[in-house]
Design a protein around this motif. Structure first.
Motif, PDB file in Angstrom:
ATOM      1  N   ASN A   1       0.827  -1.212   0.000  1.00  0.00           N
ATOM      2  CA  ASN A   1       0.000   0.000   0.000  1.00  0.00           C
ATOM      3  C   ASN A   1       0.863   1.266   0.000  1.00  0.00           C
ATOM      4  O   ASN A   1       0.811   2.074   0.929  1.00  0.00           O
ATOM      5  CB  ASN A   1      -0.929   0.001   1.217  1.00  0.00           C
ATOM      6  CG  ASN A   1      -2.038   1.041   1.125  1.00  0.00           C
ATOM      7  OD1 ASN A   1      -2.270   1.635   0.064  1.00  0.00           O
ATOM      8  ND2 ASN A   1      -2.729   1.245   2.228  1.00  0.00           N
ATOM      9  N   PRO A   2       1.690   1.459  -1.049  1.00  0.00           N
ATOM     10  CA  PRO A   2       2.653   2.567  -1.048  1.00  0.00           C
ATOM     11  C   PRO A   2       2.028   3.947  -0.899  1.00  0.00           C
ATOM     12  O   PRO A   2       2.674   4.858  -0.369  1.00  0.00           O
ATOM     13  CB  PRO A   2       3.357   2.418  -2.403  1.00  0.00           C
ATOM     14  CG  PRO A   2       2.442   1.575  -3.239  1.00  0.00           C
ATOM     15  CD  PRO A   2       1.771   0.656  -2.286  1.00  0.00           C
ATOM     16  N   LYS A   3       0.796   4.129  -1.334  1.00  0.00           N
ATOM     17  CA  LYS A   3       0.131   5.430  -1.203  1.00  0.00           C
ATOM     18  C   LYS A   3      -0.618   5.573   0.116  1.00  0.00           C
ATOM     19  O   LYS A   3      -1.197   6.618   0.390  1.00  0.00           O
ATOM     20  CB  LYS A   3      -0.843   5.635  -2.368  1.00  0.00           C
ATOM     21  CG  LYS A   3      -0.188   5.635  -3.733  1.00  0.00           C
ATOM     22  CD  LYS A   3       0.714   6.841  -3.939  1.00  0.00           C
ATOM     23  CE  LYS A   3       1.239   6.888  -5.375  1.00  0.00           C
ATOM     24  NZ  LYS A   3       2.128   8.052  -5.595  1.00  0.00           N
ATOM     25  N   GLN A   4      -0.607   4.507   0.936  1.00  0.00           N
ATOM     26  CA  GLN A   4      -1.242   4.523   2.260  1.00  0.00           C
ATOM     27  C   GLN A   4      -2.707   4.983   2.189  1.00  0.00           C
ATOM     28  O   GLN A   4      -3.134   5.917   2.875  1.00  0.00           O
ATOM     29  CB  GLN A   4      -0.446   5.402   3.227  1.00  0.00           C
ATOM     30  CG  GLN A   4       0.898   4.817   3.615  1.00  0.00           C
ATOM     31  CD  GLN A   4       0.742   3.463   4.329  1.00  0.00           C
ATOM     32  OE1 GLN A   4       0.151   3.381   5.404  1.00  0.00           O
ATOM     33  NE2 GLN A   4       1.258   2.398   3.707  1.00  0.00           N
ATOM     34  N   ILE A   5      -3.468   4.277   1.369  1.00  0.00           N
ATOM     35  CA  ILE A   5      -4.906   4.539   1.271  1.00  0.00           C
ATOM     36  C   ILE A   5      -5.620   3.644   2.280  1.00  0.00           C
ATOM     37  O   ILE A   5      -5.717   2.434   2.105  1.00  0.00           O
ATOM     38  CB  ILE A   5      -5.427   4.259  -0.152  1.00  0.00           C
ATOM     39  CG1 ILE A   5      -4.637   5.070  -1.189  1.00  0.00           C
ATOM     40  CG2 ILE A   5      -6.920   4.567  -0.238  1.00  0.00           C
ATOM     41  CD1 ILE A   5      -4.732   6.567  -1.009  1.00  0.00           C
ATOM     42  N   ASN A   6      -6.124   4.245   3.352  1.00  0.00           N
ATOM     43  CA  ASN A   6      -6.807   3.496   4.407  1.00  0.00           C
ATOM     44  C   ASN A   6      -8.206   4.025   4.693  1.00  0.00           C
ATOM     45  O   ASN A   6      -9.002   3.342   5.342  1.00  0.00           O
ATOM     46  CB  ASN A   6      -5.986   3.539   5.699  1.00  0.00           C
ATOM     47  CG  ASN A   6      -4.642   2.848   5.530  1.00  0.00           C
ATOM     48  OD1 ASN A   6      -4.582   1.635   5.358  1.00  0.00           O
ATOM     49  ND2 ASN A   6      -3.559   3.624   5.574  1.00  0.00           N
ATOM     50  N   ARG A   7      -8.484   5.237   4.250  1.00  0.00           N
ATOM     51  CA  ARG A   7      -9.809   5.843   4.404  1.00  0.00           C
ATOM     52  C   ARG A   7     -10.127   6.587   3.113  1.00  0.00           C
ATOM     53  O   ARG A   7      -9.245   6.878   2.308  1.00  0.00           O
ATOM     54  CB  ARG A   7      -9.847   6.815   5.589  1.00  0.00           C
ATOM     55  CG  ARG A   7      -9.685   6.165   6.944  1.00  0.00           C
ATOM     56  CD  ARG A   7     -10.883   5.297   7.307  1.00  0.00           C
ATOM     57  NE  ARG A   7     -10.810   4.784   8.666  1.00  0.00           N
ATOM     58  CZ  ARG A   7     -10.187   3.679   9.023  1.00  0.00           C
ATOM     59  NH1 ARG A   7      -9.526   2.964   8.100  1.00  0.00           N
ATOM     60  NH2 ARG A   7     -10.198   3.268  10.281  1.00  0.00           N
TER      61      ARG A   7
END
Length: 291
Positions: A142-148
């Protein structure tokens, strides 16, 4: 538009199989007589058509071309109690399922659709059958850190969704630009787009994302931590025509019995649902229809 398919379509990674008019082991059609699209006819013939969107693990065709998934398996158990032993699947794009139901292309929808106010205006829902959260299907690490959903705007990345699914509304309510959200008609379209890098990832149900990662181990994808967008859990179930009150009442009675007996949990475990997905017994379709 609703289509009954007669041959497999191409698979993506290890997932999926064709959407076809089924004819196997009590879950499809056989002989000359078509399956019914009304409850009265189904009780007489023992066969009924159901609408589904070919989305694993909710309702899909396995490698043998047989209709399976959480919704068909649960529906089959309920229908047998009502004297209906066979179901014929009619594949439909997810956002066209209710229209197909109203047009009597099938007797009810078995796709695990969420109950919400808008959908309640044009269809009747059975009792809540499962609860689930949201998650993102993303590249490993998840390199772009999309969590929400808010992270989509921060990272300025394009994300896929299933057309007609609740994630589209969640993205809009979170202020995500429509340019960053790409609704797609089918689950394998989403998988292909994420796998090819056409979009960064996809917003979907946590159970769906976990299933796709598990069944596509070479895809180099992962699922983010599950979360609830709304204060109360999203719940899904089966759809009926608004005037099919007898069918809905009988279906609800036997569906409740499956939950009360513990049989429901045994039926759904192979598709990644657990006791955590059991809905609150006090929850009603009417509460969710009220918004």
């Amino acid at each position: 538009m609703t289509t009954e398919l007669s041959m497999p379509r191409r698979r993506f990674f290890a997932f999926g199989a064709a959407a076809v008019a089924l004819a196997a082991s009590g879950c499809g059609v056989g002989g000359d007589k078509s399956a019914a699209v009304t409850y009265a006819d189904a009780k007489s013939s023992g066969r009924i058509k159901v609408g589904f969107a070919n989305e694993a693990p909710w309702a899909f065709l396995d490698a043998k071309g047989e209709l399976t998934g959480y919704a068909p398996v649960v529906a089959r158990a309920v229908l047998k109690k009502l004297g209906i032993d066979e179901i014929e699947g009619v594949v439909t794009d997810f956002d066209g399922l209710i229209d197909g139901l109203r047009a009597q292309s099938y007797g009810f929808v078995a796709a695990g659709m969420f109950i919400n106010k808008k959908r309640c205006e044009s269809s009747a829902f059975a009792i809540p059958d499962y609860q689930v959260g949201s998650a993102f299907l993303v590249p490993k690490g998840n390199p772009k850190q999309i969590n929400r959903f808010e992270d989509i705007t921060r990272a300025d990345v394009r994300m896929a969704t299933l057309g007609g699914a609740v994630e589209n509304g969640y993205a809009e309510s979170s202020g995500v630009s429509g340019k960053l959200i790409e609704p797609m008609a089918k689950q394998d379209d989403i998988l292909r787009a994420v796998g090819n890098g056409d979009v960064y990832g996809a917003a979907m149900l946590d159970v769906t994302a976990a299933w796709l990662v598990r069944t596509n181990p070479d895809a180099n994808l992962e699922v983010t931590q599950s979360f609830h967008y709304n204060p109360k859990s999203d719940v899904g179930t089966f759809n009926f025509r608004i005037d099919d009150t007898e069918f809905l009442a009988d279906f609800n009675r036997e569906l409740r019995a499956l939950h009360d007996s513990g049989e429901w949990l045994r039926l759904v475990k192979p598709f990644g649902l657990t006791a955590a997905n059991e809905p609150d017994r006090a929850a009603t379709a009417e509460q969710y229809c009220a918004g």
